[in-house]
Write an enzyme that holds these catalytic residues in place. Structure first.
Site, PDB file in Angstrom:
ATOM      1  CD  GLU A  97      -3.297  -0.698   1.890  1.00  7.68           C
ATOM      2  OE1 GLU A  97      -3.946   0.350   1.838  1.00  7.68           O
ATOM      3  OE2 GLU A  97      -3.533  -1.627   2.689  1.00  7.68           O
TER       4      GLU A  97
ATOM      5  CD  GLU B  48      -3.857  -1.600   9.178  1.00  5.41           C
ATOM      6  OE1 GLU B  48      -3.107  -2.588   9.010  1.00  5.41           O
ATOM      7  OE2 GLU B  48      -4.534  -1.100   8.260  1.00  5.41           O
TER       8      GLU B  48
HETATM    9  C1  BGC Z   1      -5.215   1.495   5.036  1.00  6.90           C
HETATM   10  C2  BGC Z   1      -5.770   2.547   5.939  1.00  6.90           C
HETATM   11  C3  BGC Z   1      -6.979   3.150   5.337  1.00  6.90           C
HETATM   12  C4  BGC Z   1      -7.982   2.055   5.147  1.00  6.90           C
HETATM   13  C5  BGC Z   1      -9.281   2.504   4.598  1.00  6.90           C
HETATM   14  C6  BGC Z   1      -6.255   0.458   4.813  1.00  6.90           C
HETATM   15  O1  BGC Z   1      -5.835  -0.544   3.967  1.00  6.90           O
HETATM   16  O2  BGC Z   1      -4.028   0.960   5.519  1.00  6.90           O
HETATM   17  O3  BGC Z   1      -5.118   2.990   6.973  1.00  6.90           O
HETATM   18  O4  BGC Z   1      -7.426   4.307   5.882  1.00  6.90           O
HETATM   19  O5  BGC Z   1      -7.448   0.996   4.373  1.00  6.90           O
HETATM   20  O6  BGC Z   1      -9.956   1.508   3.956  1.00  6.90           O
END
Ligand code: BGC
Length: 864
Positions: free
Chosen positions: A464, A739
Site C-alpha cells: 500500500e 494499525e
Molecule cells: C489502510 C488505511 C486506510 C484504510 C481505509 C487500509 O488498507 O491501511 O489505513 O485508511 O485501508 O480503507
C-alpha cells in the site's frame, strides 16, 4: 542584551534553493530579554549587488510576511536580513545574519531540456532493468556557480564527474505527475571543472511506472516512458553562461541494477557496474542513443517541503547466526529505510536481505507484507571490501534476514539500517513520569517518521504505502506538533485538489491508483474531510493563511458535495462510509462494522467540516461564505440532534465514539453535553478503560472526556495496559504505533486479518492530547502567537513536559506534582504571549520569558 533576530526563513523551506515562489513570504524568530515586545522591523534585500530596504515598518509581525519587493526572476538569488525594534525603542537591534533565497526555473519556457530515456523502456511490459544515462560536455572557462535542475519520469539519482549530486532519495517523490511534477535544484559548483566533464543519471521505475497498490497492484500508472529531464546552468567567472540540458546527445546503457521496485526490493550485480560511467572519457560506444520527447514543463513545480533523506543509522541490537551464512538481525526499532552492507567475498556470490516488522517462532514473519516482497540481493564483484545500499526501494522493518553472508560473523558496521523519510525539522518533544507513556509517545514519533515519506502514507511496509486521506486527517495535529510538516502537507494538499473529482469527491487516497474497489472514488466522511480539516490544522499550528487560501476551493467543493448528498434533511445517511474504522469490536475481516453507526459519524463530520469552512471563510475575509456555512453547520447540528439524540439524552449509538464526536464537534449544548459526558465516562469505566474506539473516535475521546470534566476517565484510558489499549502494544514490545489495537495478539501471534501493519500512525493521534492536555501546551491563537498553557495532571503522573518550536521560537512547559505541591515552569518565545491556566482554575497572562508558578501562586518574578 537587546533583541537579536535570527536569519530570515522563506515560506516553509528548510533550504531555500530552487524555490517556486517568485515572492516568497518571509519569517524570522527573535531572541530578546523577557517581556520584550516587538513593535517594528526593517527588511533589507541585496540582489544583483543592489540594496533595497523596507525602511522601518511599524508592526509586531514576524511570520510569513509578504515579500515586499519586485518578484524574483528565475534563478535569481537574493540575500535578506532583518532588524527589529521593541516597544518604545528608538534604536533598532543589530542586523540578523543574512539568508539567501534562490528561485528555481519559474516558467515553463525556462526549460530547454527534453525528456530523455532508453528506447527499450517504451513498451509496457518491457525489460524492467533500470538504465544509466550519460553525456559529456566541456567547459572552457573557470566556473563561478552552477545549478542542476532536474526531475524524471520514474525515480532518479544524478552524478557529475563520478560524484553523487545531493543526498535526496526517491526523487522526485510522488505527486499527481500528469499535473504536478516536482523538480529539484542542486548547487553543483564544486563538482565541475574546466575542461571535460560528464553527467550521468540512474533511473528506475519508482511510482511512475513501478507496481503500486494492493491485490496485485498496477503498473505504468503514469506511462511507460521512463525519462530524465535535467538542465545544468553554468555561470562562468566572466559572467557568461552555458546550459547543458537533456537532449539527443545523451546515451543510455545498462547499469548494475537488474531490477528494482518500491515493494519488490532491489537486485544488484556489482559485476555489471560500468566503472567510470559518469566520468569523462568513459567509452559509451556500446550504449544506445536516447529517445527524446518534449519535457512537458507546464506541469513542473518546485518542492514546498524537504526531500526524503537518510536521517539516522541504526546498528543491530541482536545478531543471531543461523548457520550456513544465514543471520537474523534485530535493529531494535521498527522504521522505514533499507540496509547498507559492507562485505568482502568471492566474485559472483549473492547476499540476500529480507525484511520484516515482526518475528514469529523465531523467524521473520512476512505475511503482513502481502504482495510486497521486500527482498534485496547483492552479487559481489569480488574486489575487496564492497559497500552497497539499494537506491530505489524502501522497506518497513525492524528485523532482517541476511543469507549468503561470506563470513562467519557479522561485525558492527557490516549491516546498517539507514532510516529514510522526508527530512523535516523536529519541532516537538514530550516527556512524563510514566515510562510506558513515554514509549507510547516515542512510538508515535517513529510512526510519523516512517510514514512521512514524500506523501503521508498509511504504512511503510506492505503493498500500500498510499496517501490515505483519513489517516492523515486525524493525525495531522499530532504530526504538526512533532515536526514542521507544513511544506510537506501543503504540497500534498495540492495533489488532493488535483485528484478531487469534478463533483467535489475527495478520493480515499492521494495520489489515486485507478481501477479497484476504491476508484472511481466515492465520497466518504472522515477521509474526504481532509480537504477542510487539514488546511485548518496547518493554519492553527503555523498561522499560515496561505494554505487556507490555496485550498479554499477544494474545501468548499467538498462541503458543497456533502450538502447535496445530505439533501434538505441535512443528514448524510447514504453511501460508502468507513465510519469508526477499526473499532476493536469490529470483526478482523470487516473493520468498518463499528459500534457507532457510520452515518452518525458522517453527519457529525459534515457539521464539523461546515463549521471549519465557515471559519476558514471568515479568516479569508469571505464574509458571505462565512455566514452561509455557519448557517449550514447550525442546520446540520439541528438535524444531527433530531436524528440521533434520544429523549433520555443518550445517542442513537450508545457508544464511545458517538459521544466523543458529538461532544468534541460542539453538537450538544449545556445539559445535553453534561449527560453525554457522563454517559461517555460511564462507558469508559464499564469497559475498564479498555479502548472501544476506531479511527474516528480515538483522536477525540480523551478531549471529549477532559472537556466534560471526566479527566479521570481520560487517564484511565491512557494508562490501561490490557488489550485493547494504547499501552497494550507497548507492553508487547512495540516500537511503533500499530494499525490494529491487536496487530499482535496477547499470545504473541500476529492478527490473522489480511490487513495487519505494525506501523500506522492514526491510532497514535492521542499524542496531540498528551501535548495539549497532559503536558499542557497548545496554540491559543493561530501559529502560537498566544500560547495556552493548561496542564491537567492526573493518573498518578508526577511530572510532564512538552516543548515546541513555534513560528516565534521555542515554547515549553514543565510541571511537577510532589507531595501535593504543583509547580510549573513555562517558557514563552519572543513575539508571543501566554495564557496559563493552573489546575486550580486560576489564570495568568504571561509575557515572553520563563516563568515559574507553584500551587497556582506566582512564586517569584520571572526567572528568564
Ligand atoms: C489502510 C488505511 C486506510 C484504510 C481505509 C487500509 O488498507 O491501511 O489505513 O485508511 O485501508 O480503507
Amino acid at each position: 542584551m537587546s533583541a537579536v533576530p535570527a536569519r530570515p526563513t522563506f515560506e516553509h523551506h528548510r533550504e531555500a534553493l530552487g524555490v517556486g515562489e517568485a515572492a516568497p513570504r518571509i519569517s524570522w524568530r527573535t531572541t530578546a530579554p523577557a517581556g520584550w515586545a516587538p513593535a517594528g522591523y526593517e527588511l533589507e534585500v541585496t540582489r544583483d549587488g543592489a540594496v533595497a530596504s523596507t525602511g522601518r515598518v511599524a508592526s509586531p509581525d514576524s511570520v510569513l510576511l509578504d515579500w515586499p519587493w519586485e518578484p524574483l526572476r528565475s534563478r535569481e538569488a537574493a540575500d535578506v536580513r532583518v532588524r527589529v525594534w521593541g516597544e518604545g525603542e528608538q534604536e533598532p537591534s543589530p542586523w540578523s545574519e543574512p539568508s539567501t533565497v534562490e528561485a528555481g526555473l519559474l516558467h515553463p519556457q525556462d526549460w530547454a531540456a527534453l525528456a530523455v530515456g532508453p528506447a527499450w523502456a517504451e513498451e509496457a511490459d518491457s525489460d524492467r532493468r533500470p538504465p544509466l544515462l550519460r553525456r559529456e560536455f566541456s567547459l572552457d572557462r573557470p566556473v563561478r556557480s552552477a545549478r542542476l535542475h532536474a526531475t524524471a519520469h520514474g525515480v532518479f539519482r544524478l552524478e557529475v564527474n563520478g560524484r553523487r549530486v545531493g543526498t535526496d532519495e526517491l526523487a522526485p517523490g510522488w505527486t499527481v505527475y500528469g499535473e504536478r511534477l516536482r523538480c529539484s535544484t542542486h548547487d553543483v559548483t564544486d563538482l565541475l571543472r574546466t575542461g571535460s566533464n560528464a553527467i550521468g543519471s540512474w533511473l528506475a521505475d519508482g511510482w511512475y511506472r513501478g507496481r503500486l497498490g494492493f491485490h496485485g497492484g498496477h503498473r505504468n500508472l503514469y506511462g511507460t516512458d521512463l525519462a530524465l529531464i535535467a538542465q545544468l546552468h553554468v555561470v562562468f567567472e566572466d559572467g557568461s553562461e552555458q546550459v547543458i540540458a537533456t537532449d539527443g546527445e545523451w546515451r543510455a546503457g545498462f547499469g548494475p541494477i537488474l531490477f528494482t521496485g518500491l515493494y519488490e526490493g532491489e537486485h544488484y550485480d556489482a559485476r555489471a557496474l560500468p566503472r567510470g560511467w559518469s566520468e569523462p572519457g568513459f567509452d559509451d560506444a556500446a550504449w544506445s542513443p536516447v529517445r527524446t520527447a518534449p519535457a512537458g514543463a507546464e506541469r513542473f513545480v518546485a518542492p514546498q517541503g524537504p526531500p526524503v533523506r537518510c536521517t539516522e543509522e541504526l546498528l543491530p541490537v541482536g545478531v543471531e547466526a543461523k548457520g550456513n551464512g544465514r543471520f537474523l538481525l534485530d535493529f531494535g526499532q521498527n522504521a522505514a529505510g533499507r540496509l547498507r552492507i559492507r562485505v568482502r567475498g568471492e566474485e559472483g556470490r549473492t547476499v540476500t536481505l529480507t525484511h520484516a516488522e515482526v518475528l514469529q517462532d523465531g523467524e521473520l514473519y512476512t505475511r503482513p507484507l502481502r504482495g510486497a516482497e521486500s527482498r534485496d540481493t547483492y552479487t559481489l564483484a569480488g574486489v575487496g571490501v564492497e559497500e552497497w545500499e539499494p537506491a530505489f526501494t524502501i522497506h518497513g522493518f525492524r528485523y532482517a534476514q541476511v543469507e549468503g553472508w561470506p563470513a562467519a560473523t557479522i561485525e558492527p558496521g557490516d549491516v546498517v539500517f539507514r532510516v529514510l523519510h522526508t527530512d523535516m525539522e523536529r519541532t516537538g518533544e514530550f516527556s512524563c513520569s510514566d515510562p510506558l507513556v513515554e514509549r507510547l509517545h516515542e512510538n508515535v514519533v517513529w510512526s510519523t517518521r516512517s510514514n512521512f515519506v514524500d506523501i503521508p502514507t498509511d504504512c511503510p511496509q506492505r503493498d500500500e504505502r498510499l496517501g490515505w486521506t483519513g489517516d492523515i486527517q486525524v493525525f495531522a495535529p499530532t504530526a504538526a506538533f512533532l515536526y514542521d510538516c507544513s511544506g510537506f502537507l501543503a504540497s500534498w494538499l495540492r495533489d488532493v485538489e488535483a485528484e478531487q473529482l469534478e463533483d467535489g469527491t475527495v478520493p480515499w487516497y492521494v495520489p489515486v491508483i485507478p481501477g479497484d474497489f476504491w476508484t472511481p472514488p466515492k465520497p466518504g466522511a472522515v477521509w474526504g474531510d481532509v480537504a477542510v480539516l487539514t488546511p485548518w490544522t496547518l493554519y492553527e499550528r503555523t498561522g499560515d493563511t496561505g494554505v487556507l487560501a490555496a485550498q479554499y476551493d477544494s474545501a468548499r467543493r467538498w462541503v458543497d458535495l456533502v450538502e447535496r448528498l445530505a439533501g434538505p434533511g441535512r443528514l448524510w445517511d447514504t453511501g460508502v462510509q468507513l465510519g469508526d474504522w477499526l473499532d476493536p469490536a469490529a470483526p478482523p475481516e470487516s473493520p468498518a462494522d463499528a459500534r457507532t453507526d457510520r452515518y452518525l459519524v458522517a453527519t457529525a463530520y459534515f457539521a464539523w467540516s461546515a463549521r471549519h469552512l465557515a471559519e476558514t471563510a471568515r479568516v479569508l475575509g469571505r464574509d458571505d461564505d462565512a455566514q452561509r456555512y455557519a448557517a449550514l453547520a447550525d442546520e446540520v447540528r439541528e438535524a444531527f440532534l433530531a436524528a440521533h439524540l434520544r429523549e433520555d439524552g443518550l445517542l442513537s449509538s450508545d457508544a464511545q465514539t458517538a459521544y466523543a464526536l458529538a461532544i468534541r464537534f460542539g453538537l450538544l449544548s449545556g445539559e445535553q453535553q453534561r449527560t453525554a459526558g457522563a454517559r461517555l465516562a460511564e462507558l469508559v469505566r464499564e469497559a475498564g478503560g479498555r479502548i472501544a474506539t476506531g479511527f474516528a473516535g480515538t483522536p477525540v475521546i480523551c478531549d471529549a472526556l477532559t472537556q466534560t470534566g471526566h479527566l479521570e476517565e481520560a487517564y484511565l484510558l491512557l494508562l490501561e495496559r490490557g488489550c485493547p489499549s494504547w499501552l497494550y502494544p507497548v507492553t508487547m514490545g512495540a516500537t511503533t504505533i500499530w494499525e490494529r489495537w491487536d496487530s499482535m495478539l496477547p499470545d504473541g501471534t500476529v492478527n490473522p486479518g489480511e490487513m495487519t501493519s505494525f506501523n500506522h500512525y492514526a491510532l497514535g493521534a492521542v499524542a496531540d492530547w498528551l501535548h495539549r492536555v497532559v503536558a499542557g501546551l497548545a496554540p491559543d491563537e493561530p501559529g502560537y502567537r498566544s500560547i495556552l498553557f493548561h496542564p491537567r495532571p492526573g493518573g498518578g503522573l508526577t511530572s510532564a513536559s512538552a516543548r515546541h518550536l513555534t513560528p516565534y521560537g521555542t515554547a515549553s512547559i514543565e510541571w511537577t506534582l510532589q507531595g501535593g505541591e504543583f509547580a510549573v515552569t513555562v517558557q514563552v518565545p519572543t513575539g508571543a504571549t501566554g495564557r496559563l491556566v493552573l489546575p486550580d482554575g486560576t489564570t495568568q497572562r504571561v509575557l515572553s520569558g520563563t516563568h515559574r508558578f507553584t500551587s497556582g501562586v506566582l512564586a517569584a518574578d520571572p526567572v528568564g
